[in-house]
Design an enzyme around this catalytic site. Sequence first.
Site, PDB file in Angstrom:
ATOM      1  N   THR A   5      17.024  15.935 -17.005  1.00  0.00           N
ATOM      2  CA  THR A   5      17.017  17.293 -16.461  1.00  0.00           C
ATOM      3  C   THR A   5      16.635  17.315 -14.992  1.00  0.00           C
ATOM      4  O   THR A   5      17.165  18.114 -14.215  1.00  0.00           O
ATOM      5  CB  THR A   5      16.042  18.176 -17.268  1.00  0.00           C
ATOM      6  N   THR A  39      13.378  14.320 -20.672  1.00  0.00           N
ATOM      7  CA  THR A  39      12.164  14.508 -21.481  1.00  0.00           C
ATOM      8  C   THR A  39      12.402  14.322 -22.974  1.00  0.00           C
ATOM      9  O   THR A  39      11.449  14.072 -23.726  1.00  0.00           O
ATOM     10  CB  THR A  39      11.572  15.914 -21.256  1.00  0.00           C
ATOM     11  N   ASP A  40      13.660  14.423 -23.438  1.00  0.00           N
ATOM     12  CA  ASP A  40      13.910  14.355 -24.876  1.00  0.00           C
ATOM     13  C   ASP A  40      13.365  13.079 -25.499  1.00  0.00           C
ATOM     14  O   ASP A  40      12.766  13.112 -26.583  1.00  0.00           O
ATOM     15  CB  ASP A  40      15.411  14.453 -25.158  1.00  0.00           C
TER      16      ASP A  40
END
Length: 330
Positions: free
Chosen positions: A12, A89-90
């Site tokens: 992101t 971040t996942d």
Amino acid sequence: MPHIVLVATGGTIASFAKTEGGAVTAGLSGDALLESLNAPLPGITVEVDTIAAAGSNALTLEAVHRLCRHIDARLSEAGVDGVVVTHGTDTMEESAFLARLLVSSDKPVVFTGAQRHAGQRDTDGPRNMRDALLCAATPELSGVGAVIVFEGEIHGARHVSKVHASRTDTFRSNGHGKLGEVDEGEVHLYTRPARPRHRIDAVALDPDVELVALGLGSTPRYLEWCAKSGASAVVIEAFGRGNAPRGFADATRRLVAAGVPVILASRCSEGRTRAVYGSDGGGVTMVEAGAILAGDLSAAKARLLLAALLPGLPEGPDRMQAIAEAVTKV
């Protein structure tokens, strides 16, 4: 003057929407991310390594293994003092955990990213990246192992997890707490991990370790599928202390008898597995069937531990014991 290598992998923090309201995709280079910093980095030089940008949901074990080898190679250079990895971040907590296991250097390794993409006016990426660079340049973080720096907090890779799908303070170390924080550009390390970092020299990561998450009334049919499809190991994300529905103990016993290790983790975000309850599927019965308790290691990280361990473990009666010992050391 500290010299830090910034390894940009996408996520992101490197993403934007090409059209108003369109899909968000990764595409910004590490150099572009560095130019986005909203404050100078006093006394720090930064060198950028850009790896093919991707969302962390699309990363493979092979790709993260290569990333860890790349980090190690850069840290082995005498002029490099630390590495920052920008990452989605996942799965950031998983890549950071693998870096804790696989990177041999004790120099700082810092993961960071963003929850708000680079095209948003209030993106959190530049602040997080600046904090991460400051941490990587801090000698006090040497020997701590890989960390995640996010929203001004420093979290060790062993215990950290993503707890909110969209908020900027998404990372927490439930039950353990943060290691420190960054306050107005000053890095404060309050504590260090209690046990030495357990390193694994993994020539590859095994992609055939399966993770089975349990719910009310789950059946063991997926364990039967694992036994028939060539799974090399299975991690069960069980209830509470490590309990499962009826039938799971028998299925576990058959897997272990076939040489397929089974680790029993808890789906709870705090606490430890422990063999307390009996009868079919209770923790006592599962352990009697050959399952190895994960302690407070999450199911996702137990899977990664097995993926790193298995390629280097010979077949034989000592294999299960070696896995059990690694769980207690990690």
